[in-house]
Design a protein around this motif. Structure first.
Motif, mmCIF file in Angstrom:
data_model
loop_
_atom_site.group_PDB
_atom_site.id
_atom_site.type_symbol
_atom_site.label_atom_id
_atom_site.label_comp_id
_atom_site.label_asym_id
_atom_site.label_seq_id
_atom_site.Cartn_x
_atom_site.Cartn_y
_atom_site.Cartn_z
ATOM 1 N N ALA A 1 -83.683 9.157 34.057
ATOM 2 C CA ALA A 1 -82.360 9.311 33.454
ATOM 3 C C ALA A 1 -82.350 10.381 32.361
ATOM 4 C CB ALA A 1 -81.899 7.970 32.867
ATOM 5 N N GLY A 2 -83.520 10.930 32.059
ATOM 6 C CA GLY A 2 -83.571 12.010 31.076
ATOM 7 C C GLY A 2 -83.887 11.574 29.662
ATOM 8 N N VAL A 3 -84.440 10.367 29.493
ATOM 9 C CA VAL A 3 -84.823 9.930 28.150
ATOM 10 C C VAL A 3 -85.974 10.806 27.680
ATOM 11 C CG1 VAL A 3 -85.803 8.040 26.787
ATOM 12 C CG2 VAL A 3 -84.045 7.567 28.497
ATOM 13 N N MET B 1 -85.983 5.117 32.989
ATOM 14 C CA MET B 1 -85.581 5.823 31.774
ATOM 15 C C MET B 1 -85.969 7.300 31.860
ATOM 16 S SD MET B 1 -86.427 2.863 28.978
ATOM 17 C CE MET B 1 -85.941 3.795 27.550
ATOM 18 N N GLN B 2 -87.152 7.555 32.369
ATOM 19 C CA GLN B 2 -87.592 8.935 32.504
ATOM 20 C C GLN B 2 -86.698 9.689 33.487
ATOM 21 O OE1 GLN B 2 -91.587 9.480 34.071
ATOM 22 N NE2 GLN B 2 -91.844 11.332 32.841
ATOM 23 N N ASN C 1 -76.358 13.558 22.242
ATOM 24 C CA ASN C 1 -77.378 13.112 23.182
ATOM 25 C C ASN C 1 -78.292 12.040 22.587
ATOM 26 O OD1 ASN C 1 -76.573 14.618 25.434
ATOM 27 N ND2 ASN C 1 -77.504 16.446 24.568
ATOM 28 N N ARG D 1 -73.036 6.749 21.144
ATOM 29 C CA ARG D 1 -73.690 8.050 21.220
ATOM 30 C C ARG D 1 -73.558 8.714 19.871
ATOM 31 N NH1 ARG D 1 -70.405 11.858 25.367
ATOM 32 N NH2 ARG D 1 -72.232 13.150 25.050
ATOM 33 N N PHE E 1 -76.243 13.191 27.943
ATOM 34 C CA PHE E 1 -75.692 11.835 27.837
ATOM 35 C C PHE E 1 -74.958 11.410 29.107
ATOM 36 C CE2 PHE E 1 -72.469 8.690 26.829
ATOM 37 C CZ PHE E 1 -73.189 7.758 26.110
ATOM 38 N N PHE F 1 -77.651 4.641 33.889
ATOM 39 C CA PHE F 1 -77.472 3.359 33.200
ATOM 40 C C PHE F 1 -76.450 2.502 33.957
ATOM 41 C CE2 PHE F 1 -75.388 0.785 29.840
ATOM 42 C CZ PHE F 1 -76.497 0.157 29.285
ATOM 43 N N TRP G 1 -77.378 10.608 31.834
ATOM 44 C CA TRP G 1 -78.051 9.348 31.502
ATOM 45 C C TRP G 1 -77.129 8.163 31.786
ATOM 46 C CZ3 TRP G 1 -76.384 5.668 28.106
ATOM 47 C CH2 TRP G 1 -77.260 4.581 27.908
ATOM 48 N N VAL H 1 -81.579 11.721 24.848
ATOM 49 C CA VAL H 1 -81.565 12.062 26.270
ATOM 50 C C VAL H 1 -81.256 13.544 26.427
ATOM 51 C CG1 VAL H 1 -80.936 9.739 27.029
ATOM 52 C CG2 VAL H 1 -79.133 11.392 26.514
ATOM 53 N N LYS H 2 -81.615 14.080 27.582
ATOM 54 C CA LYS H 2 -81.326 15.494 27.856
ATOM 55 C C LYS H 2 -79.829 15.721 27.970
ATOM 56 C CE LYS H 2 -85.701 16.155 30.179
ATOM 57 N NZ LYS H 2 -86.400 16.194 31.437
#
Length: 134
Positions: free
Chosen positions: A119-121, A116-117, A89, A83, A56, A63, A59, A53-54
């Protein structure tokens, strides 16, 4: 002890022993700090998801907003969240699964991919389903 585990994994003798044991590929080893663990997790089927992820913390907010109850409706029951130790990340999620088809449908749904996108995945997550060996 992560340092000792890394030293063990880098020992050239380990490769020899693994080859003698029939291992014919390089193992993929990641170290994670477990952030959350559900001691009530007890299913005999799991899905393990790994992705980068960009950020954590950003994100994690998404979540948590989605919530365990929503994931449970989708057949995914929170078991563990970690993590990366070397890369904080990296995300490692373990879900108990009661209904594999329902869980797969949820993970492949467009709204889940968009969530997910948002959230920065980064990139495509690695998703693997497992059963307990009898």
């Amino acid at each position: 002890d992560v340092s000792k585990a890394k030293t063990f994994g880098a020992d050239p003798r380990l490769k020899v022993v693994m080859e003698k044991g029939g291992v014919n590929s390089k193992p993929d080893v990641q170290f994670y700090k477990i952030v959350r663990y559900n001691p009530e997790a007890k299913e005999k089927k799991w899905v393990i998801i790994n992705h980068r992820v960009k950020d954590f913390d950003a994100w994690l907010k998404v979540f948590d907003q989605e919530g365990a109850a929503k994931r449970a409706e989708e057949g995914l029951f929170d078991a563990a969240l970690g993590r990366g130790i070397d890369d904080p990340n990296l995300v490692h999620i373990v879900f108990d699964v009661k209904d594999v088809e329902k869980a797969k449908a949820s993970l492949n749904a467009e709204d889940k991919k968009k969530l997910m996108q948002s959230a920065g995945v980064e990139g495509k997550p690695t998703i693997k389903f497992y059963n307990t060996a009898d």
